[in-house]
Design an enzyme around this catalytic site. Structure first.
Site, mmCIF file in Angstrom:
data_model
loop_
_atom_site.group_PDB
_atom_site.id
_atom_site.type_symbol
_atom_site.label_atom_id
_atom_site.label_comp_id
_atom_site.label_asym_id
_atom_site.label_seq_id
_atom_site.Cartn_x
_atom_site.Cartn_y
_atom_site.Cartn_z
ATOM 1 N N GLY A 98 68.242 0.378 -20.298
ATOM 2 C CA GLY A 98 69.511 0.138 -20.993
ATOM 3 C C GLY A 98 70.387 1.389 -21.048
ATOM 4 O O GLY A 98 71.478 1.366 -21.626
ATOM 5 N N GLU A 104 67.165 7.946 -27.316
ATOM 6 C CA GLU A 104 65.845 7.407 -27.681
ATOM 7 C C GLU A 104 64.832 8.547 -27.801
ATOM 8 O O GLU A 104 64.043 8.611 -28.753
ATOM 9 C CB GLU A 104 65.382 6.394 -26.625
ATOM 10 C CG GLU A 104 66.212 5.117 -26.646
ATOM 11 C CD GLU A 104 65.921 4.160 -25.505
ATOM 12 O OE1 GLU A 104 66.310 2.990 -25.618
ATOM 13 O OE2 GLU A 104 65.319 4.567 -24.485
HETATM 14 C C1 5RP Z 1 66.850 1.158 -23.197
HETATM 15 C C2 5RP Z 1 65.376 1.076 -23.089
HETATM 16 C C3 5RP Z 1 64.738 -0.227 -23.391
HETATM 17 O O1 5RP Z 1 63.757 -0.041 -24.356
HETATM 18 C C4 5RP Z 1 64.123 -0.794 -22.142
HETATM 19 O O2 5RP Z 1 65.103 -0.864 -21.139
HETATM 20 C C5 5RP Z 1 63.541 -2.194 -22.399
HETATM 21 O O3 5RP Z 1 64.569 -3.088 -22.661
HETATM 22 P P1 5RP Z 1 64.316 -4.623 -22.967
HETATM 23 O O4 5RP Z 1 63.664 -4.686 -24.312
HETATM 24 O O5 5RP Z 1 65.678 -5.227 -22.951
HETATM 25 O O6 5RP Z 1 63.422 -5.147 -21.881
HETATM 26 O O7 5RP Z 1 64.680 2.008 -22.776
HETATM 27 O O8 5RP Z 1 67.331 2.404 -22.791
#
Ligand code: 5RP
Length: 221
Positions: A98, A104
């Site tokens: 994302g 994060e």
């Molecule tokens: C965003 C992230 C998310 O935790 C990762 O992409 C998982 O996303 P989703 O829960 O939509 O599968 O690291 O930067």
């Protein structure tokens, strides 16, 4: 709701047991984290509030009336709860699908415990099938791409039309086989122009709540 979304919702519900009352918690980004925020809203009176790992998460928390704190005003986060794109058996992760990887990692750095929530499609033996996201200062994009190719042999692809919350770009590196995630995380972060990379291995998950057709599995490394 798709079967995969149902698993995401189940792990989000299970994560509520890891929320520490009367503290500030860290909240991740993505569709699984969104399910968690919706569950958190139901017990919002039991926590002081949350630190968000992205603008999108901050907006969703606020929309639910959950107090959102600036990380600079917070000395301690009891637990960080977030999804992942891949998790290996040692609970090393790939994150950043994302594009929120840097915030994060920063929120996680302040947290005492990391609870990862994901459906079982994210479980892998070796990390690297999911392209590894790298947040890069825009002017360093080509240099960093060349360095990555030279050192690791992967294929870095610019995430089209995407700018992070920090005003940077993302290179998604395809074709990596990540057998030593700690070493790769450190080496990638040593390339000038890299803000951070999506390997969460130096600081990995403490608990993985994995959604399966048979229920939520609790995995610890
Ligand atoms: C965003 C992230 C998310 O935790 C990762 O992409 C998982 O996303 P989703 O829960 O939509 O599968 O690291 O930067």
């Amino acid at each position: 709701m798709t079967p995969q979304d149902q698993l995401k919702q189940k792990v989000a519900q299970a994560a509520i047991a890891h929320v520490v009352p009367d503290t500030i918690i860290g909240v991740g980004t993505g569709s699984t984290a969104n399910f968690f925020i919706d569950e958190l809203a139901k017990i919002k009176g039991t926590i002081e509030g949350a630190v968000a790992s992205s603008e999108a998460t901050a907006q969703r928390l606020k929309a639910h009336g959950i107090p959102v704190f600036d990380l600079n005003s917070v000395a301690e986060i009891s637990v960080y709860i977030d999804g992942a794109d891949e998790a290996d058996p040692s609970l090393h992760l790939v994150k950043g699908g994302g594009g929120a990887l840097t915030r994060e990692k920063i929120v996680l750095a302040v947290a005492k415990k990391f609870v990862c929530i994901a459906d079982d499609s994210k479980k892998v033996a070796v990390l690297g099938k999911f392209p590894l996201p790298i947040e890069v200062i825009p002017m360093a994009r080509s240099y960093v791409a060349r360095e990555i190719f030279k050192r690791f042999g992967g294929e870095p692809v610019l995430r089209d039309g995407f700018t992070t919350d920090n005003g940077n770009v993302i290179l998604d590196v395809h074709g990596l086989k990540i057998t030593d995630p700690v070493a790769m995380e450190n080496e990638l972060n040593g390339i000038v122009g890299v803000v951070t990379n999506g390997l969460f291995a130096v600081r990995k998950a403490d608990v993985f709540l994995c959604g399966t057709a048979n229920g939520v599995e609790t995995i610890t490394a």
